[in-house]
Design a protein around this motif. Sequence first.
Motif, PDB file in Angstrom:
ATOM      1  N   GLU A  15       7.989   9.474   1.508  1.00 37.86           N
ATOM      2  CA  GLU A  15       8.401  10.159   0.291  1.00 37.86           C
ATOM      3  C   GLU A  15       8.681  11.641   0.530  1.00 37.86           C
ATOM      4  OE1 GLU A  15       6.560   7.591   0.264  1.00 37.86           O
ATOM      5  OE2 GLU A  15       7.776   6.416  -1.129  1.00 37.86           O
ATOM      6  N   VAL A  16       7.773  12.284   1.256  1.00 30.50           N
ATOM      7  CA  VAL A  16       7.977  13.710   1.523  1.00 30.50           C
ATOM      8  C   VAL A  16       9.232  13.919   2.356  1.00 30.50           C
ATOM      9  CG1 VAL A  16       6.998  15.752   2.635  1.00 30.50           C
ATOM     10  CG2 VAL A  16       5.524  14.236   1.307  1.00 30.50           C
TER      11      VAL A  16
ATOM     12  N   ALA B  50       1.544  22.650  -0.490  1.00 30.07           N
ATOM     13  CA  ALA B  50       1.132  21.365  -1.065  1.00 30.07           C
ATOM     14  C   ALA B  50       1.881  20.212  -0.423  1.00 30.07           C
ATOM     15  CB  ALA B  50       1.385  21.394  -2.571  1.00 30.07           C
ATOM     16  N   LEU B  51       3.170  20.404  -0.149  1.00 29.69           N
ATOM     17  CA  LEU B  51       3.922  19.347   0.540  1.00 29.69           C
ATOM     18  C   LEU B  51       3.369  19.090   1.937  1.00 29.69           C
ATOM     19  CD1 LEU B  51       7.591  20.263  -0.479  1.00 29.69           C
ATOM     20  CD2 LEU B  51       6.307  18.228  -1.174  1.00 29.69           C
TER      21      LEU B  51
ATOM     22  N   ALA C 291       0.839  -1.206   0.000  1.00 28.51           N
ATOM     23  CA  ALA C 291       0.000   0.000   0.000  1.00 28.51           C
ATOM     24  C   ALA C 291       0.860   1.237   0.000  1.00 28.51           C
ATOM     25  CB  ALA C 291      -0.927  -0.018   1.202  1.00 28.51           C
ATOM     26  N   GLY C 292       1.760   1.395  -0.944  1.00 28.98           N
ATOM     27  CA  GLY C 292       2.590   2.581  -1.041  1.00 28.98           C
ATOM     28  C   GLY C 292       1.900   3.640  -1.877  1.00 28.98           C
TER      29      GLY C 292
ATOM     30  N   GLU D 214       1.534  10.338  -7.359  1.00 28.59           N
ATOM     31  CA  GLU D 214       1.830  11.101  -6.148  1.00 28.59           C
ATOM     32  C   GLU D 214       3.335  11.277  -5.968  1.00 28.59           C
ATOM     33  OE1 GLU D 214      -0.540   8.911  -6.321  1.00 28.59           O
ATOM     34  OE2 GLU D 214      -2.331  10.004  -5.658  1.00 28.59           O
ATOM     35  N   ALA D 215       4.106  10.227  -6.292  1.00 31.45           N
ATOM     36  CA  ALA D 215       5.561  10.344  -6.177  1.00 31.45           C
ATOM     37  C   ALA D 215       6.097  11.400  -7.123  1.00 31.45           C
ATOM     38  CB  ALA D 215       6.215   8.994  -6.446  1.00 31.45           C
ATOM     39  N   GLU D 216       5.534  11.413  -8.345  1.00 30.35           N
ATOM     40  CA  GLU D 216       5.980  12.432  -9.291  1.00 30.35           C
ATOM     41  C   GLU D 216       5.570  13.822  -8.826  1.00 30.35           C
ATOM     42  OE1 GLU D 216       4.276  11.343 -12.985  1.00 30.35           O
ATOM     43  OE2 GLU D 216       5.761   9.761 -13.415  1.00 30.35           O
TER      44      GLU D 216
END
Length: 958
Positions: free
Chosen positions: A56-57, A45-46, A13-14, A19-21
């Motif tokens: 990721e963030v 937004a971050l 469930a990543g 979203e990563a882009e």
Amino acid sequence: MNFLRGVMGGQSAGPQHTEAETIQKLCDRVASSTLLDDRRNAVRALKSLSKKYRLEVGSQAMEHLTRVLQTDRSDSEIIGYALDTLYNIISNDEEEVEENSTRQSEDLGSQFTEIFIKQQENVTLLLSLLEEFDFHVRWPGVKLLTSLLKHLGPQVQQIILVSPMGVSRLMDLLADSREVIRNDGVLLLQALTRSNGAIQKIVAFENAFERLLDIITEEGNSDGGIVVEDCLILLQNLLKNNNSNQNFFKEGSYIQRMKPWFEVGEENSGWSAQKVTNLHLMLQLVRVLVSPTNPPGATSSCQKAMFQCGLLQQLCTILMATGVPADILTETINTVSEVIRGCQVNQDYFASVNAPSNPPRPAIVVLLMSMVNERQPFVLRCAVLYCFQCFLYKNQKGQGEIVSTLLPSTIDATGNSVSAGQLLCGGLFSTDSLSNWCAAVALAHALQENSTQKEQLLRVQLATSIGNPPVSLLQQCTNILSQGSKIQTRVGLLMLLCTWLSNCPIAVTHFLHNSANVPFLTGQIAENLGEEEQLVQGLCALLLGISIYFNDNSLESYMKEKLKQLIEKRIGKENFIEKLGFISKHELYSRASQKPQPNFPSPECMIFDHEFTKLVKELEGVITKAIYKSSEEDKKEEEVKKTLEQHDSIVTHYKNMIREQDLQLEELKQQISTLKCQNEQLQTAVTQQASQIQQHKDQYNLLKVQLGKDSPHHGSSNGGAQVNGIPPEEISRLRAEVEELKSNQELLRSQLAEKDSLIENLKSSQTSLDTNEATASARDSEQIAELKQELATLKSQLNSKSMEITKLQTEKQELLQKIEAFSQSVPVPGESETVVAAKATDVEGRLSALLQETKELKNEIKALSEERTAIKEQLDSSNSTIVILQNEKNQLEVNITDSKKEQDDLLVLLADQDQKILSLKHKLKELGHPDEEEDELESIDQDDEDDEDEVANSQGDN
């Protein structure tokens, strides 16, 4: 940061690819956009993505966010977004943990914290941002720093500690008018001060106590909410195991401000859970200040302050109040216990406290009723036992009062009131084994280090049944012991007997007088019993060893040597020592030896008492030696003891002799001052006598002149009314003056006699003092001898003067008589003039000689006084020299201390400079500057090191 990408690699469930882009694009906008609005929107937004996509963030945006904190400080909005984003990726929200229920999510916070604080400048930057008053910057900054401390507290504490004004900036949060920031600031300081003594001291000296106590008062003391609880936890962090802060708290008069915390109303029903928590923390805070593990001096001063400000009285009011929750009552009893422990004034006050009953009963009696009542909660009974132990700790007066309630002369025959001693005896022989143990331990504390009460307790007689004669308390304890009761009961009785018999040969004799006791003990020790009985065997061995070691050999059948032979035959020395070692090897022994408070998880664990473990530690070795000693060694040891006692008596004798000599020296000093006063009085009297003699000489000259003028003309015609021209009134006056002169002379002689006696006393005292004082110098002895000789000469001269004055008075009297006889007959003018002139010349010569001698005598007395003054000045000069040298020594010590402080301050400054230079080097390397600038920095660093050496050398020279 790439290694973090693998943390969630196994999770299905990543985040989606889109979203990563998106996160990557947002990071690029933050890094490359020139417009502030673009960067602000990207950071916003971050922030919105940071909670859901922490990994990721955090892995992609943390570096960009920290750069935003550095470059965009002028815009509070983007700073607030960046801080919120960092908080979201570092903190572990409870909801997230509950949803994922994985340990990996919990570890993310620690990993991101480690990355963030790897550059210490980030923490320093965060501290500087807390100075901003803007709510959207300050509040997320406080939360972020709190989260960092929760994950890696020690590392963040060290960074804050070396940061200039780091702690002071955080202390400003307590003064913030916005409650949410102030409250979160309290939580931040909780995490900051945890297990770090240096930061605790800095926070305390930044006026933390004053601010926290003000907050507690504003919030309503014990009736306050969660904020009061947080402040109390922070106060505990600052005070617990920190002697410096405890002393500062006491000297700042903050103990007095704790009294309103414990003002409870008459209606104690319906206590909220928060109030119970707050009051529990407040009681624990009081116990922190008077804990037995603190230095004795600090604890004693806090105990006195609590009594003087009325805090102890307020706690005793809660103790005797009704409707107080059970856990608060238990903690209050424990708190009162430690407030009175070892403090005689507080113990005396506690003994005077009465419960509000009709008729009033002492608080001690009411508490003991709860201790021996098996229906009371276990923790409450333990607290009462601890309170009773603390009341008797180093309190011989209280011990005597407890034991006296058991003696026949003080027992209330009417039975209207129950005493503490009767309650203890009732608990000692009840059917409840826990009551037996508690009563035995409490009674043992009444005998602790008090041989007088041990002997008094031997007088206690108990009536076991109607018709049977009473038995002693000691005999009844051994009877119950031999009946095979529960282990807890037997352990309690054995601890009581061991405490009772130790250091009390009379009690040992009473114990051995019962012929059944020794066979019972040897039988218990010799048997091979199970593990549960091994503890009883060890205590029986200890009791038998005490009976040997403290035996005065007054009973022929149970002398030391015979008891040793009995052990060797029936038990064996090695077996006896092995059984004795069972006590200290027991698993509950070490637990009881740690703290004085009886803190047990269950009643079955109540086996050992703290004070008894100290007694075992003290006696185990000496009993082992006593068992292996021969009779000859015992005799030698007794001889050594006698020699030591004689030596102590000699030392005491000499101490008393020195004390008496000091008193004699003071008396001699007073006598010298008295003699000086008397000497001045005598000089005044001599001066007065000289003036009187001069007056008489003038009168005599006047008489001679008048006699020469009037005798040829009026010798026969006025013979019946005048004598040679002198009226009878003048003659009467002269006679009266002669009588007054005689009386004055007698007074002078009596004063001289008193002076002689005082001088003789001074001589004898000085002689004895010179004999005992070996430190008197030869010069002082010579001066004293010269003073004695001069005093003797002075006395002889005064005696000769007195004789001459007496002779002169006699001759004057004869002259007056002849003048009177001459007036009654017809005189021959030529002959009378010749005789009178000759007599007058003779008297005048004698008077002149007498005046000269008197003058010389005065000069000698003056010289003697000057010599005494010189001696006194020499002594004063020596004393002043000693005082001056001592002052110079103290001044030198103060200068050395100041120099050390200055050197430490310089070293701290140099360490900060080195840290700054190192960070500057790293930045230059990152910016890619040429090596020439590095060499220049190295030369600067070398110059700084040379300066540091010069400063250190100058400090060393100082």
